[in-house]
Design a protein around this motif. Structure first.
Motif, mmCIF file in Angstrom:
data_model
loop_
_atom_site.group_PDB
_atom_site.id
_atom_site.type_symbol
_atom_site.label_atom_id
_atom_site.label_comp_id
_atom_site.label_asym_id
_atom_site.label_seq_id
_atom_site.Cartn_x
_atom_site.Cartn_y
_atom_site.Cartn_z
ATOM 1 N N LEU A 170 0.837 -1.209 0.000
ATOM 2 C CA LEU A 170 0.000 0.000 0.000
ATOM 3 C C LEU A 170 0.868 1.254 0.000
ATOM 4 O O LEU A 170 0.726 2.130 -0.861
ATOM 5 C CB LEU A 170 -0.870 0.006 1.251
ATOM 6 C CG LEU A 170 -2.342 -0.355 1.114
ATOM 7 C CD1 LEU A 170 -3.017 -0.225 2.463
ATOM 8 C CD2 LEU A 170 -3.028 0.533 0.095
ATOM 9 N N ASP A 185 -6.256 13.845 -5.045
ATOM 10 C CA ASP A 185 -6.839 14.465 -3.857
ATOM 11 C C ASP A 185 -6.271 13.772 -2.624
ATOM 12 O O ASP A 185 -6.689 12.693 -2.253
ATOM 13 C CB ASP A 185 -8.370 14.309 -3.925
ATOM 14 C CG ASP A 185 -9.071 14.894 -2.711
ATOM 15 O OD1 ASP A 185 -8.398 15.111 -1.677
ATOM 16 O OD2 ASP A 185 -10.283 15.132 -2.806
ATOM 17 N N ALA A 188 -8.610 12.723 0.276
ATOM 18 C CA ALA A 188 -9.429 11.553 -0.047
ATOM 19 C C ALA A 188 -8.580 10.281 0.040
ATOM 20 O O ALA A 188 -9.047 9.243 0.525
ATOM 21 C CB ALA A 188 -10.010 11.699 -1.454
ATOM 22 N N VAL A 189 -7.329 10.369 -0.406
ATOM 23 C CA VAL A 189 -6.442 9.208 -0.345
ATOM 24 C C VAL A 189 -6.159 8.835 1.107
ATOM 25 O O VAL A 189 -6.180 7.658 1.472
ATOM 26 C CB VAL A 189 -5.127 9.491 -1.105
ATOM 27 C CG1 VAL A 189 -4.126 8.379 -0.860
ATOM 28 C CG2 VAL A 189 -5.403 9.662 -2.581
ATOM 29 N N PHE A 193 -6.920 5.324 2.714
ATOM 30 C CA PHE A 193 -5.858 4.533 3.334
ATOM 31 C C PHE A 193 -6.206 4.196 4.786
ATOM 32 O O PHE A 193 -6.031 3.066 5.226
ATOM 33 C CB PHE A 193 -4.532 5.308 3.275
ATOM 34 C CG PHE A 193 -3.662 4.900 2.123
ATOM 35 C CD1 PHE A 193 -4.094 5.076 0.819
ATOM 36 C CD2 PHE A 193 -2.416 4.322 2.327
ATOM 37 C CE1 PHE A 193 -3.307 4.700 -0.245
ATOM 38 C CE2 PHE A 193 -1.624 3.935 1.262
ATOM 39 C CZ PHE A 193 -2.062 4.126 -0.020
ATOM 40 N N GLN A 203 -9.579 -7.529 9.928
ATOM 41 C CA GLN A 203 -9.897 -8.572 8.949
ATOM 42 C C GLN A 203 -10.157 -9.902 9.654
ATOM 43 O O GLN A 203 -9.447 -10.245 10.596
ATOM 44 C CB GLN A 203 -8.671 -8.687 8.045
ATOM 45 C CG GLN A 203 -8.881 -9.365 6.734
ATOM 46 C CD GLN A 203 -7.643 -9.110 5.858
ATOM 47 O OE1 GLN A 203 -7.420 -8.014 5.374
ATOM 48 N NE2 GLN A 203 -6.844 -10.133 5.680
ATOM 49 N N ALA B 158 -14.924 12.098 -4.530
ATOM 50 C CA ALA B 158 -13.634 12.079 -3.838
ATOM 51 C C ALA B 158 -13.380 10.716 -3.205
ATOM 52 O O ALA B 158 -12.260 10.201 -3.234
ATOM 53 C CB ALA B 158 -13.588 13.181 -2.783
ATOM 54 N N THR B 159 -14.441 10.143 -2.635
ATOM 55 C CA THR B 159 -14.280 8.824 -2.019
ATOM 56 C C THR B 159 -13.912 7.778 -3.060
ATOM 57 O O THR B 159 -13.027 6.947 -2.835
ATOM 58 C CB THR B 159 -15.585 8.416 -1.306
ATOM 59 O OG1 THR B 159 -15.931 9.442 -0.365
ATOM 60 C CG2 THR B 159 -15.415 7.103 -0.591
ATOM 61 N N GLY B 162 -10.374 8.216 -3.933
ATOM 62 C CA GLY B 162 -9.515 7.679 -2.888
ATOM 63 C C GLY B 162 -9.417 6.166 -2.962
ATOM 64 O O GLY B 162 -8.329 5.595 -2.859
ATOM 65 N N VAL B 166 -6.202 3.655 -3.647
ATOM 66 C CA VAL B 166 -5.857 2.554 -2.750
ATOM 67 C C VAL B 166 -5.612 1.277 -3.545
ATOM 68 O O VAL B 166 -4.592 0.609 -3.382
ATOM 69 C CB VAL B 166 -6.971 2.334 -1.702
ATOM 70 C CG1 VAL B 166 -6.768 1.001 -0.977
ATOM 71 C CG2 VAL B 166 -7.000 3.477 -0.703
ATOM 72 N N GLU B 195 -8.806 -10.311 0.517
ATOM 73 C CA GLU B 195 -9.584 -9.816 1.654
ATOM 74 C C GLU B 195 -9.586 -8.285 1.681
ATOM 75 O O GLU B 195 -10.611 -7.661 1.972
ATOM 76 C CB GLU B 195 -8.977 -10.371 2.951
ATOM 77 C CG GLU B 195 -9.965 -10.574 4.086
ATOM 78 C CD GLU B 195 -11.149 -11.433 3.665
ATOM 79 O OE1 GLU B 195 -12.283 -10.960 3.873
ATOM 80 O OE2 GLU B 195 -10.951 -12.546 3.124
ATOM 81 N N THR B 196 -8.441 -7.710 1.332
ATOM 82 C CA THR B 196 -8.338 -6.246 1.369
ATOM 83 C C THR B 196 -9.190 -5.613 0.271
ATOM 84 O O THR B 196 -9.892 -4.623 0.507
ATOM 85 C CB THR B 196 -6.868 -5.821 1.210
ATOM 86 O OG1 THR B 196 -6.080 -6.462 2.219
ATOM 87 C CG2 THR B 196 -6.723 -4.312 1.343
ATOM 88 N N VAL B 200 -12.304 -3.039 0.697
ATOM 89 C CA VAL B 200 -12.455 -1.728 0.066
ATOM 90 C C VAL B 200 -13.818 -1.628 -0.607
ATOM 91 O O VAL B 200 -14.494 -0.598 -0.510
ATOM 92 C CB VAL B 200 -11.332 -1.486 -0.967
ATOM 93 C CG1 VAL B 200 -11.637 -0.241 -1.794
ATOM 94 C CG2 VAL B 200 -9.986 -1.337 -0.275
ATOM 95 N N GLN B 203 -16.439 -1.085 2.019
ATOM 96 C CA GLN B 203 -16.079 -0.040 2.980
ATOM 97 C C GLN B 203 -17.262 0.897 3.221
ATOM 98 O O GLN B 203 -17.961 1.253 2.272
ATOM 99 C CB GLN B 203 -14.917 0.733 2.343
ATOM 100 C CG GLN B 203 -14.096 1.565 3.278
ATOM 101 C CD GLN B 203 -12.826 2.012 2.555
ATOM 102 O OE1 GLN B 203 -11.930 1.206 2.303
ATOM 103 N NE2 GLN B 203 -12.775 3.252 2.173
#
Lengths: 205, 205
Positions: A170, A185, A188-189, A193, A203, B158-159, B162, B166, B195-196, B200, B203
């Motif tokens: 990441l 942005d 937003a990042v 994150f 998890q 923005a989300t 982001g 990621v 899983e990640t 996301v 989320q």
DNA sequence: GCTAAAATAGAATGATCGTTCGAACTAGAA
DNA sequence: TTCTAGTTCGAACGATCATTCTATTTTAGC
């Protein structure tokens, strides 16, 4: 490179000169790459003659190795610091913003990418990089293990290793993102994150 | 570079020669970097004289640009393909393993890192890379937006941006991880990535 | 201040760099 | 076959490369 200096002030002086060369070299390497930057350029940036550089370094490869080593040493101390904090989970999530900003710094990222690319082809640099990563990775894995255990998860070591790679990818990937999409942005990042790191920590195992 | 060739077979022949040079150059660049590889090396690898290369490319920079362009074109078509699948969420999670394996390929990763490092300092290469990333990013954002909407999430742009960063950082970071930790447990990493990515996608917004 | 040694500069080395150029070669059109 | 135009080679160019060497300046101990 030669016999031991007589006084400690001479030692300090030599150390300062070495540092001076390394700083100049780092700038040149940032701007032109390891092979694109010449000793002539570095010597000019360091404010000394080209020949004089060879009193402090055997050759160009040694300068590259020193730069790589210095860069990675910093990272090792950084991960160790994170681990020394009190509440680790909160500290991790809190430090996400800082980590994002640091990895997006274009000057830093450029040199780090150059190092990674060099590590892929230069065995000597590759060894240095892999050895440093082992330390960082271990530290990060310890941190993750502690948080997960505190939350009551029972992970095997492979799962911890996988999570470690996720977190590492990441943040290291962010260096590339900063170059490919410099106008992103940042807030937003950071939000994305933060949420993602939180998600990794909780998890299901 | 000069006037149009007379027959189509001549055109094909010229195109093949160009491709031959680009393949040889890609190998050289992989092993020695953009500035570490010489025209002499490339010409030897391509099986032709050094001077002859200049009949197909204006200069070394043009070869680099062509390599970068070719590499990124592939990525653009790849993201477009993903988007064309039926059930996007399942397709995404299903393709994680493939994405992980591909980004860990050391030969591929080395050249891509070299490109990223060059993009950080060479404005021309930077432009090419940023333009291609814009396309890929847009495609990935579209995909994410579709999945999120189908799941009933109401995200602002923005989300989505982001989240896009990621996911991009995750996979691009893996190229660095493969170099820094070549002995990693790939299956564990694939599980962690899957899983990640799943995290996301679901989320909270 | 004198002396020895370290610091430094700068010229010189041979190799290699990217690029250019002219001659030789090749193949299709006439 | 002859002509023509693109293909290809390899030598040649000046620039620059990493590195070495020698000469000079600076420094520290006496």
């Amino acid at each position: 490179m030669s016999a031991e200096p007589r006084s400690s002030s001479e030692q300090q002086r030599a150390l300062a000169r070495r540092e001076q060369i390394l700083c100049a070299a780092a700038n040149c390497f940032r701007n032109h790459g390891f092979h694109g930057a010449s000793i002539a350029q570095i010597s000019k940036a360091a404010g000394m003659s080209a020949g004089h550089i060879y009193h402090y370094f055997d050759n160009k490869e040694a300068i590259i190795a020193a730069i790589v080593e210095r860069d990675l040493e910093y990272l090792v101390t950084l991960t160790a610091e994170l681990r020394a904090t009190g509440n680790i989970r909160d500290a991790m999530i809190e430090h996400v913003a800082e980590g994002v900003r640091k990895n997006l710094e274009p000057a830093e990222a450029g040199l780090k990418l150059e190092i990674a690319a060099e590590a892929a082809r230069n065995p000597h640099v590759g060894d240095i990089v892999r050895r440093a990563d082992e330390v960082c990775r271990g530290s990060l894995a310890d941190t993750l293990r502690a948080v997960r255990q505190a939350d009551g998860h029972a992970d095997d070591e492979a799962t911890i290793a996988g999570m470690t790679e996720v977190i590492a990818a990441l943040f290291e990937g962010l260096m590339i993102r900063g170059i490919r999409n410099p106008g992103m942005d940042r807030d937003a990042v950071i939000r994305g994150f933060r949420e993602t790191v939180r998600g990794v920590l909780k998890q299901p195992s």
